[in-house]
Design a protein around this motif. Structure first.
Motif, short mmCIF file in Angstrom:
data_model
loop_
_atom_site.label_atom_id
_atom_site.label_comp_id
_atom_site.label_asym_id
_atom_site.label_seq_id
_atom_site.Cartn_x
_atom_site.Cartn_y
_atom_site.Cartn_z
N GLU A 162 -10.05 1.51 -6.29
CA GLU A 162 -10.85 2.72 -6.11
C GLU A 162 -11.22 2.91 -4.64
N ALA A 163 -11.60 1.84 -3.99
CA ALA A 163 -11.95 1.94 -2.57
C ALA A 163 -10.74 2.39 -1.75
N LEU A 164 -9.58 1.88 -2.14
CA LEU A 164 -8.37 2.31 -1.45
C LEU A 164 -8.14 3.79 -1.64
N PHE A 165 -8.34 4.24 -2.85
CA PHE A 165 -8.14 5.66 -3.13
C PHE A 165 -9.08 6.52 -2.27
N LYS A 166 -10.32 6.10 -2.20
CA LYS A 166 -11.28 6.85 -1.39
C LYS A 166 -10.83 6.90 0.06
N ALA B 48 -1.44 4.81 4.23
CA ALA B 48 -0.24 5.64 4.25
C ALA B 48 0.66 5.30 3.08
N ALA B 49 0.87 4.01 2.87
CA ALA B 49 1.70 3.60 1.74
C ALA B 49 1.07 4.05 0.43
N ALA B 50 -0.24 3.90 0.35
CA ALA B 50 -0.92 4.28 -0.88
C ALA B 50 -0.84 5.78 -1.12
N LEU B 51 -0.98 6.55 -0.06
CA LEU B 51 -0.88 8.01 -0.20
C LEU B 51 0.45 8.37 -0.84
N GLU B 52 1.51 7.82 -0.28
CA GLU B 52 2.84 8.14 -0.81
C GLU B 52 2.92 7.84 -2.31
N LEU B 53 2.43 6.69 -2.69
CA LEU B 53 2.58 6.30 -4.09
C LEU B 53 1.61 7.04 -5.00
N PHE B 54 0.39 7.24 -4.53
CA PHE B 54 -0.55 8.01 -5.34
C PHE B 54 -0.01 9.42 -5.59
N VAL B 55 0.55 9.99 -4.54
CA VAL B 55 1.09 11.34 -4.65
C VAL B 55 2.29 11.36 -5.59
N GLU B 56 3.03 10.30 -5.55
CA GLU B 56 4.25 10.26 -6.35
C GLU B 56 3.97 9.97 -7.82
N LYS B 57 3.06 9.02 -8.07
CA LYS B 57 2.87 8.55 -9.44
C LYS B 57 1.47 8.82 -9.99
N GLY B 58 0.55 9.23 -9.16
CA GLY B 58 -0.84 9.34 -9.61
C GLY B 58 -1.57 8.03 -9.41
N PHE B 59 -2.86 8.10 -9.56
CA PHE B 59 -3.68 6.92 -9.28
C PHE B 59 -3.44 5.81 -10.30
N ALA B 60 -3.55 6.14 -11.57
CA ALA B 60 -3.47 5.10 -12.61
C ALA B 60 -2.10 4.43 -12.62
N ARG C 272 0.91 0.93 -8.87
CA ARG C 272 0.60 -0.49 -8.88
C ARG C 272 0.26 -0.95 -7.48
N LEU C 273 -0.82 -1.68 -7.35
CA LEU C 273 -1.19 -2.14 -6.01
C LEU C 273 -0.09 -3.01 -5.42
N GLU C 274 0.62 -3.71 -6.27
CA GLU C 274 1.72 -4.53 -5.77
C GLU C 274 2.75 -3.65 -5.05
N ASP C 275 3.01 -2.49 -5.58
CA ASP C 275 3.96 -1.59 -4.94
C ASP C 275 3.41 -1.05 -3.63
N VAL C 276 2.14 -0.75 -3.61
CA VAL C 276 1.54 -0.29 -2.35
C VAL C 276 1.71 -1.36 -1.29
N ALA C 277 1.34 -2.58 -1.65
CA ALA C 277 1.45 -3.69 -0.70
C ALA C 277 2.89 -3.85 -0.23
N ALA C 278 3.81 -3.82 -1.18
CA ALA C 278 5.21 -4.00 -0.82
C ALA C 278 5.66 -2.91 0.15
N HIS D 143 3.35 14.24 3.50
CA HIS D 143 2.86 13.68 2.23
C HIS D 143 1.45 14.16 1.92
N LEU D 144 0.73 14.58 2.97
CA LEU D 144 -0.61 15.12 2.75
C LEU D 144 -0.59 16.27 1.76
N GLY D 145 0.53 16.93 1.69
CA GLY D 145 0.63 18.05 0.77
C GLY D 145 0.32 17.67 -0.66
N GLY D 146 0.46 16.39 -0.96
CA GLY D 146 0.18 15.97 -2.32
C GLY D 146 -1.29 15.77 -2.63
#
Lengths: 212, 212, 212, 212
Positions: free
Chosen positions: C59-63, C21-33, C36-42, C107-110
């Motif tokens: 990559e596994a997280l993204f999947k 869930a955290a990763a989705l928010e950040l991936f959607v907000e900033k893109g994959f590249a 930062r995993l540190e931000d996801v964790a935080a 957030h799924l909309g992203g």
DNA sequence: CATGAATGAGTGTTCATTCAT
DNA sequence: AATGAATGAACACTCATTCAT
């Protein structure tokens, strides 16, 4: 041919000096490492490649800057000391004031700070500067101090050390101007500073019949 | 285990100081711009990335070096001036000797030359240094001069200027050591130099015609 | 044990979902590249290392983000189409509106924009997404179009192509929101946009006795 | 000599276009963040440093790519709309087909997907693209729709919204091609797709009950 | 002589990933 | 299980130096 394109000829002669002049300004302003040769060239109104027609490298340019900047400075001082008639205190006062007027008014004033900053990266140049400038400058002060002590006007301080002690504030005035002073970190009115220094130093030097 | 492989905790505590120590050495040796962070890290025995766990940037590291190195020295100086009982001349002598022992004996002695070299390229650092070090250092000398003048021990010189005039030779002693002095350009025995300076300066300062 | 530390147990179970869930928010907000995993964790309230207990790599997280985010979306749509009683035009209208409400509010909309951005860097994932989401989504629209054409309500357009043509504006609405729309580059009231789209599309689809 | 080793002059003229061409390919292929400037330079047959002779930064290069690639296309479109004589439906058809031929046939077609992917991380680029491309592109469609509605040829739809609704499928066709379509996820024959879209959209737009 | 286009080595900084605790 | 300190590969950007014109 001499008359047909005099400007070209003159230009060719003058180039190195124009380049070192531009380099001096920038080295003094930004330091050696932070100065871009492109900026030096631009300030001298030539292209980057032209620099390399006159100097083999940035380092060679730096050496030329120091050497050209320094040679003309010390001669007058020697003349003054040779011919001065008044008291040694007055001579010291005059020498330092003259030096300040000659060097402080000029971009040359940045050279001491520049040499101090870069000496460790250019040891041979430091040695050259030491031999050429510092040794000769010390000689002038040495002669004044010995003159004063010999005539009973000054106390018998340790001459070799006193030379540097006495010149240190004058150098610091200049160094400050080209370092922290250029960042708005305060500073002094040179007149007042030199006056205070000479007042203190001469009070410290002159021999008085203080205690009976 | 406690002694052979220092615990992570202990290491983490010690790291910043190890890093600033390594940085101080290299900054003093090569200057700010010419120091590679990779070398700083290597000298501290860590990797380049580790530096960034503790300092945000090269500039922040520089700031920390200044901060950790100099501030404690100034605090000691303030304590001395606060509690000193003897004459102002003795106090001045003692302060400068103490300062020399604390700063001149280790790599910290390179900081004044370092600041002078880098001030113009890093004005924020210059401002920081001015606020943190110079202003406070001046304050110490100001108090001594005012104390001496107020008690009739010193002549009524221009205090603000005299502060710098009196400190200049001490600074130059250090600056020399870390610039041309490091290139085999001669130099002074610090003892003799400081003695000569204090002799001259105090001769210049003390009001002698008070005692008939 | 089940009751003694339920939160720990529950936590352990819930972790992966919290992390995706955290990763989705950040991936959607900033893109994959740029995430930062540190931000996801935080954002998930754990440490960086913990991420690697659950996912082998970024990559596994993204999947996992894509897979978890997508599975629950399509089921209701199938139910709706299965059981709808009204006209095909109304069914199309309803399906698109429902989809918008389910996905656009979230957030799924992203995810569509995210998949589009990263598909080429993760081709297997793109294939998975295609099989799992796109194919099934198309199936829903296909059934509606065939239903409408079969009943004489819609014109006999090329069904396979029309599916995408009709869904394209809905996707673009979402994609825009998560790309240029997020930069203040204008945008639309979704209601009006969907209304206009459905108005145009159904006008285009429905068979009328226009020309006698 | 003229043909074998193209003169410096000619090279210098051609360089920016060679560089933006190489950059376009790589940006489209890998995205902005994942493209290494060294690869761009290599693909253009120059060194990394050469890039910086022509573009101040990666971002400036990106901007130039957009600028050089898209702006001429829009100008052609404007000419078409200015001078078109036939029906508004035909004009819309022609504009979109022209656009497809100009953009869809080369690497420029990847730009919309590129902008969508990078907009949030580079808001200035998004703003630039919005001003330079989107606003002007919308203007073209706006004029066609107003022309059609004004002449009674089109229904009175909400123009501002319809602009985007009508262009969305065209964009999606491109976006698909450069994202999931590049991963072997199926796709459409552009001819059929555009035909279906225009068929549907114009059926939706034209006011049919005008002619009894 | 003079130019300025081209080079490529060099460095500050970031971040996914690992692993000792 | 969880942490977070440490790593080191990677990349944008700079600039002294070269050389074809």
């Amino acid at each position: 041919m001499d008359t047909l394109a005099p400007s070209r000829q003159r230009r060719k002669q003058a180039r190195p000096a124009e380049l070192t002049a531009a380099a001096l300004e920038l080295f003094v302003e930004k330091g050696f490492a932070a100065t871009r040769l492109e900026d030096v060239a631009a300030r001298a109104g030539v292209s980057k490649g032209t620099l390399y027609l006159y100097f083999d490298s940035k380092e060679a340019l730096f050496k030329a800057v120091i050497q050209e900047g320094i040679v003309p400075v010390l001669e007058q001082g020697a003349d003054l000391v040779d011919s001065y008639q008044g008291s040694s205190a007055e001579l010291l006062r005059t020498l330092i004031r003259e030096w300040w007027l000659r060097v402080g008014a000029n971009h040359l004033g940045g050279v001491p700070k520049l040499m101090i900053s870069e000496a460790r990266n250019f040891p041979q140049l430091a040695a050259y500067y030491n031999d050429t400038v510092i040794t000769r400058g010390r000689e002038l002060l040495r002669r004044i101090l010995l003159r004063g002590i010999g005539g009973g006007e000054f106390r018998a301080v340790d001459v070799e050390t006193a030379i540097d002690v006495i010149f240190a504030p004058v150098l610091m005035l200049l160094i400050w101007r080209y370092s922290l002073g250029a960042c708005g970190c305060g500073g002094h009115d040179p007149e007042l500073y030199l006056h205070t220094h000479l007042d203190l130093a001469l009070h410290g030097l002159v021999a008085r019949e203080v205690r009976p």
